[in-house]
Scaffold this active site. Sequence first.
Site, PDB file in Angstrom:
ATOM      1  N   CYS A 112       0.876  -1.222   0.101  1.00  0.00           N
ATOM      2  CA  CYS A 112      -0.113  -0.052  -0.103  1.00  0.00           C
ATOM      3  C   CYS A 112       0.889   1.318  -0.079  1.00  0.00           C
ATOM      4  CB  CYS A 112      -0.903  -0.090   1.267  1.00  0.00           C
ATOM      5  SG  CYS A 112      -1.952  -1.400   1.205  1.00  0.00           S
ATOM      6  N   HIS A 249      -3.399   7.286   3.118  1.00  0.00           N
ATOM      7  CA  HIS A 249      -3.671   5.842   2.464  1.00  0.00           C
ATOM      8  C   HIS A 249      -5.094   5.488   3.123  1.00  0.00           C
ATOM      9  CE1 HIS A 249      -4.183   1.798   1.481  1.00  0.00           C
ATOM     10  NE2 HIS A 249      -3.432   1.194   2.804  1.00  0.00           N
ATOM     11  N   ASN A 279     -10.016  -0.150   0.524  1.00  0.00           N
ATOM     12  CA  ASN A 279      -8.612   0.006   0.659  1.00  0.00           C
ATOM     13  C   ASN A 279      -8.222  -0.665  -0.801  1.00  0.00           C
ATOM     14  OD1 ASN A 279      -5.853  -0.546   0.730  1.00  0.00           O
ATOM     15  ND2 ASN A 279      -5.953  -1.650   2.816  1.00  0.00           N
TER      16      ASN A 279
HETATM   17  O1  UT7 Z   1      -3.246  -1.665   3.877  1.00  0.00           O
HETATM   18  C1  UT7 Z   1      -3.095  -2.379   5.190  1.00  0.00           C
HETATM   19  C2  UT7 Z   1      -4.283  -3.270   5.003  1.00  0.00           C
HETATM   20  N1  UT7 Z   1      -4.808  -3.405   6.347  1.00  0.00           N
HETATM   21  C3  UT7 Z   1      -5.293  -2.798   6.982  1.00  0.00           C
HETATM   22  O2  UT7 Z   1      -5.150  -1.525   7.241  1.00  0.00           O
HETATM   23  C4  UT7 Z   1      -6.010  -3.570   8.350  1.00  0.00           C
HETATM   24  C5  UT7 Z   1      -5.733  -2.794   9.560  1.00  0.00           C
HETATM   25  N2  UT7 Z   1      -6.670  -3.601  10.738  1.00  0.00           N
HETATM   26  C6  UT7 Z   1      -8.104  -3.282  10.556  1.00  0.00           C
HETATM   27  O3  UT7 Z   1      -8.474  -1.899   9.934  1.00  0.00           O
HETATM   28  C7  UT7 Z   1      -8.864  -3.640  11.690  1.00  0.00           C
HETATM   29  O4  UT7 Z   1      -8.068  -4.514  12.734  1.00  0.00           O
HETATM   30  C8  UT7 Z   1     -10.127  -4.712  10.989  1.00  0.00           C
HETATM   31  C9  UT7 Z   1     -11.039  -3.636  10.510  1.00  0.00           C
HETATM   32  C10 UT7 Z   1      -9.423  -5.516   9.958  1.00  0.00           C
HETATM   33  C11 UT7 Z   1     -10.655  -5.254  12.145  1.00  0.00           C
HETATM   34  O5  UT7 Z   1     -11.202  -4.666  13.104  1.00  0.00           O
HETATM   35  P1  UT7 Z   1     -11.201  -4.808  14.701  1.00  0.00           P
HETATM   36  O6  UT7 Z   1     -11.746  -3.847  15.357  1.00  0.00           O
HETATM   37  O7  UT7 Z   1      -9.648  -4.906  14.918  1.00  0.00           O
HETATM   38  O8  UT7 Z   1     -11.856  -6.278  14.889  1.00  0.00           O
HETATM   39  P2  UT7 Z   1     -11.349  -7.735  15.251  1.00  0.00           P
HETATM   40  O9  UT7 Z   1     -10.520  -8.312  14.224  1.00  0.00           O
HETATM   41  O10 UT7 Z   1     -10.726  -7.439  16.537  1.00  0.00           O
HETATM   42  O11 UT7 Z   1     -12.469  -8.564  15.183  1.00  0.00           O
HETATM   43  C12 UT7 Z   1     -13.604  -8.250  16.109  1.00  0.00           C
HETATM   44  C13 UT7 Z   1     -14.702  -9.111  16.256  1.00  0.00           C
HETATM   45  C14 UT7 Z   1     -14.133 -10.796  15.806  1.00  0.00           C
HETATM   46  O12 UT7 Z   1     -15.343 -11.544  16.531  1.00  0.00           O
HETATM   47  P3  UT7 Z   1     -15.203 -12.042  18.200  1.00  0.00           P
HETATM   48  O13 UT7 Z   1     -13.874 -12.882  18.102  1.00  0.00           O
HETATM   49  O14 UT7 Z   1     -15.021 -10.907  18.960  1.00  0.00           O
HETATM   50  O15 UT7 Z   1     -16.424 -12.895  18.304  1.00  0.00           O
HETATM   51  C15 UT7 Z   1     -14.487 -11.055  14.465  1.00  0.00           C
HETATM   52  O16 UT7 Z   1     -14.450 -12.325  14.144  1.00  0.00           O
HETATM   53  O17 UT7 Z   1     -15.355  -8.940  14.862  1.00  0.00           O
HETATM   54  C16 UT7 Z   1     -15.494 -10.210  13.919  1.00  0.00           C
HETATM   55  N3  UT7 Z   1     -15.178  -9.689  12.472  1.00  0.00           N
HETATM   56  C17 UT7 Z   1     -16.363  -9.450  11.850  1.00  0.00           C
HETATM   57  N4  UT7 Z   1     -17.744  -9.419  12.115  1.00  0.00           N
HETATM   58  C18 UT7 Z   1     -18.619  -9.176  11.193  1.00  0.00           C
HETATM   59  C19 UT7 Z   1     -14.167  -9.713  11.831  1.00  0.00           C
HETATM   60  N5  UT7 Z   1     -14.531  -9.350  10.365  1.00  0.00           N
HETATM   61  C20 UT7 Z   1     -15.902  -9.208  10.421  1.00  0.00           C
HETATM   62  C21 UT7 Z   1     -16.781  -8.989   9.441  1.00  0.00           C
HETATM   63  N6  UT7 Z   1     -17.966  -8.910   9.880  1.00  0.00           N
HETATM   64  N7  UT7 Z   1     -16.392  -8.570   8.264  1.00  0.00           N
END
Ligand code: UT7
Length: 322
Positions: A112, A249, A279
């Site tokens: 990215c 970004h 993204n």
């Molecule tokens: O260019 C570089 C590329 N990547 C990035 O910039 C990503 C950087 N990271 C992020 O943007 C965030 O970490 C995410 C958006 C990917 C995730 O957000 P988060 O607030 O860190 O969520 P999490 O991974 O801690 O997940 C929280 C919950 C989980 O459920 P449990 O374990 O608490 O029951 C996940 O399984 O949300 C669940 N979850 C979803 N639920 C519905 C994860 N993805 C989804 C989804 N829909 N798409």
Amino acid sequence: MIYTKIIGTGSYVPEKMMTNDDLKEFVDTSDEWIFSRTGIKERHIVTNEETIDLAEKAALLAMEDAGIDKSEIDIVLVATVTPDNFFPGVSQLLQARLGLNEVMAFDVNAACSGFLYVLNIADKMIKSGAYNTALIIGAETLTRLTDWRDRNTCVLFGDAAGAMIVTKSKENKIKDVICGSRGDTEDNLICKAVDIKDPAVNAASVQDHIHMNGSEVFKFATRIMPKTVTDLLERNNMELSDLDSIVAHQANARIISKAAKDLKFSMDKMFLNINHYGNTSAASVPLAIDQAIKSKFLKKGDKFITVAFGGGFTWGGALIEL
Ligand code: UT7
């Protein structure tokens, strides 16, 4: 003294749009979850276009915007992690498609942050006096590497291309560009290129998908973006108050607002278009800059910083006056 400036920008996104509700057909998710955690509402995805098709359309628009003849371009750099081939590169095929002179053309993989890398290379090559005008592009079809069964990643990405023409100048407009890297040895953000197998076994190769440890990437991003902005300001004896805006970004609206909060910079001056595109990796920065200029969010004479982070890990930032 040779300086550099931006004389044209262009961008392109594929026609097909996928909303958060559309994603519910593939994975257990909701518009509410995606929008509240990322700021994304919809993204554009390729159906039969390749990365080069997106790059070509953005490049033509940038050349038209710059009002230059194609014969003036003497470097072509494409930032991408989704080239259509291992070789030839998108940049070399683009030389042929656009009918450019037979100039140096190469692809750069810095995920990215890739567009900041090609901007840095073009800027320094022109300032060396050896080259005059660069066509630089960020083009990605990341949805081709997406695992549509993995809700942790498939909701995040979209496809796009953004292009810019950078040329030599008597005025110091691209004031500074910095880039860095720190090897991601823990595979926090990875997509394997080819699977390793016994060469004597003629098994079909399997294309890997994107794997991501979201919270580790989030922590890295929210640390490195404000640091890159602060480093750029310090190197150039400037204050945050000297900036008209920041074009970051577009990976997650929460990452952008956390960076703004930590810097104590108004969110109103942070450009945001992630809601429509998700993204788009290396395309994200040039797409955002093009839209910021075309929508008059960025105006002639504005001083802004553009900043990115990405897989690798990589990061980069540029201090620019339009
Ligand atoms: O260019 C570089 C590329 N990547 C990035 O910039 C990503 C950087 N990271 C992020 O943007 C965030 O970490 C995410 C958006 C990917 C995730 O957000 P988060 O607030 O860190 O969520 P999490 O991974 O801690 O997940 C929280 C919950 C989980 O459920 P449990 O374990 O608490 O029951 C996940 O399984 O949300 C669940 N979850 C979803 N639920 C519905 C994860 N993805 C989804 C989804 N829909 N798409």
